[in-house]
Design a protein around this motif. Structure first.
Motif, short mmCIF file in Angstrom:
data_model
loop_
_atom_site.label_atom_id
_atom_site.label_comp_id
_atom_site.label_asym_id
_atom_site.label_seq_id
_atom_site.Cartn_x
_atom_site.Cartn_y
_atom_site.Cartn_z
N ILE A 180 14.15 12.50 -2.57
CA ILE A 180 13.55 11.18 -2.36
C ILE A 180 12.07 11.34 -2.11
CG2 ILE A 180 13.57 9.09 -0.95
CD1 ILE A 180 16.14 9.50 -2.53
N ILE A 181 11.26 10.50 -2.74
CA ILE A 181 9.81 10.57 -2.57
C ILE A 181 9.42 9.93 -1.24
CG2 ILE A 181 7.56 9.99 -3.55
CD1 ILE A 181 9.19 11.87 -5.28
N GLY A 182 9.00 10.74 -0.27
CA GLY A 182 8.56 10.23 1.02
C GLY A 182 9.69 9.62 1.83
N SER A 183 9.32 8.96 2.90
CA SER A 183 10.27 8.25 3.73
C SER A 183 10.56 6.89 3.11
CB SER A 183 9.71 8.08 5.15
OG SER A 183 8.48 7.39 5.09
N PRO A 184 11.63 6.22 3.52
CA PRO A 184 11.94 4.91 2.93
C PRO A 184 10.87 3.87 3.25
CG PRO A 184 13.34 5.32 4.83
CD PRO A 184 12.64 6.61 4.54
N PHE A 242 18.61 6.01 3.85
CA PHE A 242 17.99 7.33 3.86
C PHE A 242 18.63 8.23 4.93
CE2 PHE A 242 14.57 10.34 5.07
CZ PHE A 242 14.42 10.96 3.84
N SER A 243 18.89 7.66 6.10
CA SER A 243 19.53 8.43 7.16
C SER A 243 20.94 8.86 6.74
CB SER A 243 19.61 7.61 8.45
OG SER A 243 18.32 7.34 8.96
N LEU A 244 21.63 7.97 6.05
CA LEU A 244 22.96 8.29 5.55
C LEU A 244 22.90 9.46 4.58
CD1 LEU A 244 26.00 7.45 5.30
CD2 LEU A 244 25.29 6.04 3.34
N LEU A 245 21.92 9.44 3.69
CA LEU A 245 21.79 10.52 2.72
C LEU A 245 21.41 11.84 3.39
CD1 LEU A 245 19.93 8.65 -0.18
CD2 LEU A 245 22.37 9.16 0.01
N GLU A 246 20.54 11.76 4.39
CA GLU A 246 20.16 12.97 5.11
C GLU A 246 21.36 13.61 5.79
OE1 GLU A 246 15.62 13.11 6.58
OE2 GLU A 246 16.86 11.66 7.66
N GLY A 247 22.25 12.78 6.30
CA GLY A 247 23.39 13.30 7.03
C GLY A 247 24.54 13.73 6.15
N ALA A 306 0.83 -1.21 0.00
CA ALA A 306 0.00 0.00 0.00
C ALA A 306 0.86 1.26 0.00
CB ALA A 306 -0.94 -0.01 1.21
N GLU A 307 1.93 1.22 0.79
CA GLU A 307 2.85 2.35 0.87
C GLU A 307 3.54 2.59 -0.47
OE1 GLU A 307 6.43 3.81 3.92
OE2 GLU A 307 5.79 1.71 3.88
N PHE A 308 3.98 1.53 -1.10
CA PHE A 308 4.63 1.63 -2.40
C PHE A 308 3.65 2.15 -3.45
CE2 PHE A 308 8.29 -0.87 -4.62
CZ PHE A 308 8.61 0.26 -5.36
N GLY A 309 2.41 1.64 -3.39
CA GLY A 309 1.40 2.06 -4.34
C GLY A 309 1.11 3.55 -4.26
N THR A 310 1.12 4.09 -3.06
CA THR A 310 0.91 5.53 -2.89
C THR A 310 2.03 6.32 -3.54
OG1 THR A 310 -0.22 5.15 -0.79
CG2 THR A 310 0.63 7.37 -1.19
N ARG A 311 3.24 5.83 -3.45
CA ARG A 311 4.40 6.53 -4.03
C ARG A 311 4.27 6.66 -5.54
NH1 ARG A 311 5.38 6.32 0.82
NH2 ARG A 311 7.40 6.08 1.83
N VAL A 312 3.81 5.60 -6.21
CA VAL A 312 3.78 5.60 -7.68
C VAL A 312 2.40 5.93 -8.23
CG1 VAL A 312 5.67 3.94 -7.76
CG2 VAL A 312 3.32 3.11 -7.83
N SER A 313 1.58 6.59 -7.43
CA SER A 313 0.21 6.90 -7.85
C SER A 313 0.16 7.97 -8.94
CB SER A 313 -0.63 7.34 -6.65
OG SER A 313 -0.04 8.46 -6.01
N GLY A 359 10.24 9.55 -10.01
CA GLY A 359 11.00 10.02 -8.86
C GLY A 359 11.85 8.91 -8.28
N ILE A 360 12.48 9.20 -7.14
CA ILE A 360 13.37 8.23 -6.49
C ILE A 360 12.71 7.70 -5.22
CG2 ILE A 360 15.66 7.86 -5.52
CD1 ILE A 360 16.62 10.28 -7.10
N ILE A 361 12.66 6.39 -5.09
CA ILE A 361 12.06 5.72 -3.93
C ILE A 361 13.10 4.80 -3.33
CG2 ILE A 361 10.25 4.13 -3.17
CD1 ILE A 361 8.62 5.07 -5.64
N ILE A 362 13.18 4.78 -2.02
CA ILE A 362 14.11 3.88 -1.33
C ILE A 362 13.34 2.73 -0.68
CG2 ILE A 362 15.73 3.64 0.60
CD1 ILE A 362 16.68 6.45 0.12
N VAL A 363 13.78 1.51 -0.97
CA VAL A 363 13.28 0.31 -0.29
C VAL A 363 14.47 -0.25 0.49
CG1 VAL A 363 12.37 -2.01 -0.53
CG2 VAL A 363 11.54 -0.19 -2.03
N GLU A 364 14.39 -0.20 1.82
CA GLU A 364 15.52 -0.64 2.62
C GLU A 364 15.11 -1.65 3.69
OE1 GLU A 364 16.96 3.17 4.15
OE2 GLU A 364 15.90 2.82 6.03
N GLY A 365 16.08 -2.43 4.11
CA GLY A 365 15.82 -3.44 5.13
C GLY A 365 17.06 -4.27 5.37
N GLY A 366 16.99 -5.18 6.30
CA GLY A 366 18.12 -6.03 6.64
C GLY A 366 18.50 -6.96 5.50
#
Length: 415
Positions: free
Chosen positions: A244-248, A230-235, A37-44, A49-56
């Motif tokens: 970046i479109i929205g938060s990661p 995303f935090s790395l880029l912010e800093g 749902a979150e991803f779908g909102t980004r590409v509505s 634009g640029i979207i970040i998908v991050e995780g372990g």
């Protein structure tokens, strides 16, 4: 007849590789509804634009992006990219854009049902541009590898001396407009492999590519990365973070219940018999989940390893006894450690690390090191050997933890 056919299956339900952008693999994907749902909102929109998908590491980020691409292709007329761009350390701006362009062209040709693409001068010009600068083969700085449909196709970018970037960009923009005329609203371009790159390399690349990425209409650039990008880029790269479109979109480990559901779903969709009993005991999955902190790729890989090893020794046995499976896990972990050729003191430090849930460099005294720099050297060595992994947080803190195999050997987790 294959090993899996003997077990009543079409294929390996424990395959650890990312799922492809196909109907068959989409049926194997479970969960992540909130992330979808979150991803779908980004590409509505159609703006791109640029979207970040991050995780372990190993939690299923690429499979998630591919499953989302499949849904967008079938439901929203967004063109997927069947071959994700694998970013390497020694990247080149021109090479990267050519890689992306080639992958997009290949994807459009794969889904085209009209058979009339070769009548378009823009499409033919784009293919001609790629043909002049890309030679078939293996290796190179930027590779376009099959992590979607198609398997192992790879292209290598030759040195495009005669091609200037504005020419590529201009033709790419015209080609995107042509794609939109084929009833696609936009294109998704995943950029993978960021997990294994140093932060400074990612920052350098994105700073250089910022205007080229943000200025391309109707292209969704999806950066697939470990936690903390995303935090790395912010800093350290504010000019990049601000576009970046929205938060990661954060991909967390599946719950243990979801991991069992994932395996059952795979077995159900791959069965060729009326009833198939999972060859790996449920308790083994539980152990692997605990030792790896929910790393799905590790769980599936070790289950596959157990099956291959057991069937090669006892081909008549379709179900692996729990005791034998546990011993196999321990033996594989011991072999991993033995192959690392560590000194006794290094093994002692590794044991201490495994006893802790996670640790930081400032805890160097607990590992009998003189200072944080000395512990950093040990940590870097262990990471290269696959004995520990780095975990970045949403803040600036960096933690490390031992991998599943080392936890099997040294931690307090019951096996």
């Amino acid at each position: 007849m294959s090993l899996w056919n003997d077990l009543g299956l079409k294929d390996n339900p424990y395959d650890p590789k990312p799922l492809h952008i196909t109907e068959k693999d989409r049926k194997l994907f479970i969960g992540r509804k909130e992330n979808f749902a979150e991803f779908g909102t980004r590409v509505s929109s159609e703006n791109g634009g640029i979207i970040i998908v991050e995780g372990g590491i190993g939690v299923g980020k690429t499979s998630f992006v591919n499953a989302f691409q499949y849904d967008c292709w079938k439901k929203k007329n967004i063109l997927p990219t069947f071959e994700s761009v694998q970013l390497e350390k020694d990247h080149n701006t021109v090479q990267f854009m050519l890689s992306v362009f080639s992958s997009m062209i290949h994807s459009l040709e794969k889904v085209d049902e009209t058979g009339r693409l070769n009548r378009s001068s823009v499409h033919n010009d784009a293919k001609a541009l790629i043909a002049k600068t890309i030679q078939s083969g293996w290796g190179g700085n930027i590779s376009v590898l099959g992590s979607g449909v198609g398997g192992s196709r790879s292209k290598v970018i030759s040195d495009p001396v005669a091609v200037v970037l504005p020419t590529i960009i201009n033709l790419m923009d015209k080609w995107i407009n042509f794609v939109k005329g084929q009833s696609f609203s936009s294109v998704i371009v995943p950029i993978d492999n960021l997990d294994i790159l140093e932060g400074k390399d990612i920052i350098e690349f994105l700073n250089r590519m910022r205007d080229y990425l943000s200025g391309r209409p109707s292209i969704w650039w999806v950066l697939i990365s470990k936690q903390g990008l995303f935090s790395l880029l912010e800093g350290q790269a504010h000019r990049v973070s601000e576009i970046i479109i929205g938060s990661p979109i954060t991909i967390k480990p599946l719950s243990l219940k979801e991991v069992h559901e994932m395996i059952q779903t795979r077995i159900k969709n791959l069965t060729i018999k009326e009833k198939v009993i999972p060859p790996v005991p449920k308790e083994i999955v539980d152990i692997l989940y605990d030792t790896s902190k929910g790393e799905a790729r590790y769980i599936l890989k070790r289950c596959s390893d157990i099956i291959y090893k057991h069937i090669s020794q006892f081909p008549t046995e379709k179900i692996i006894p729990l005791g034998i499976a546990k011993k196999m896990l321990t033996d594989m972990a011991k072999q991993k450690l033995e192959d690392s050729n560590l000194l006794d003191l290094e093994i002692t430090r590794l044991k201490i690390m495994a006893k802790k849930d996670k640790f930081q460099l400032k805890e160097y005294k607990q590992f009998k090191q003189k200072n944080a720099q000395a512990l950093q050297w040990t940590v870097n060595k262990f990471i290269k050997l696959g004995l520990i992994i780095r975990e970045d947080t949403s803040g600036k803190a960096v933690f490390y933890r031992t991998t599943g195999d080392m936890n099997l050997l040294f931690s307090n987790i019951k096996s």
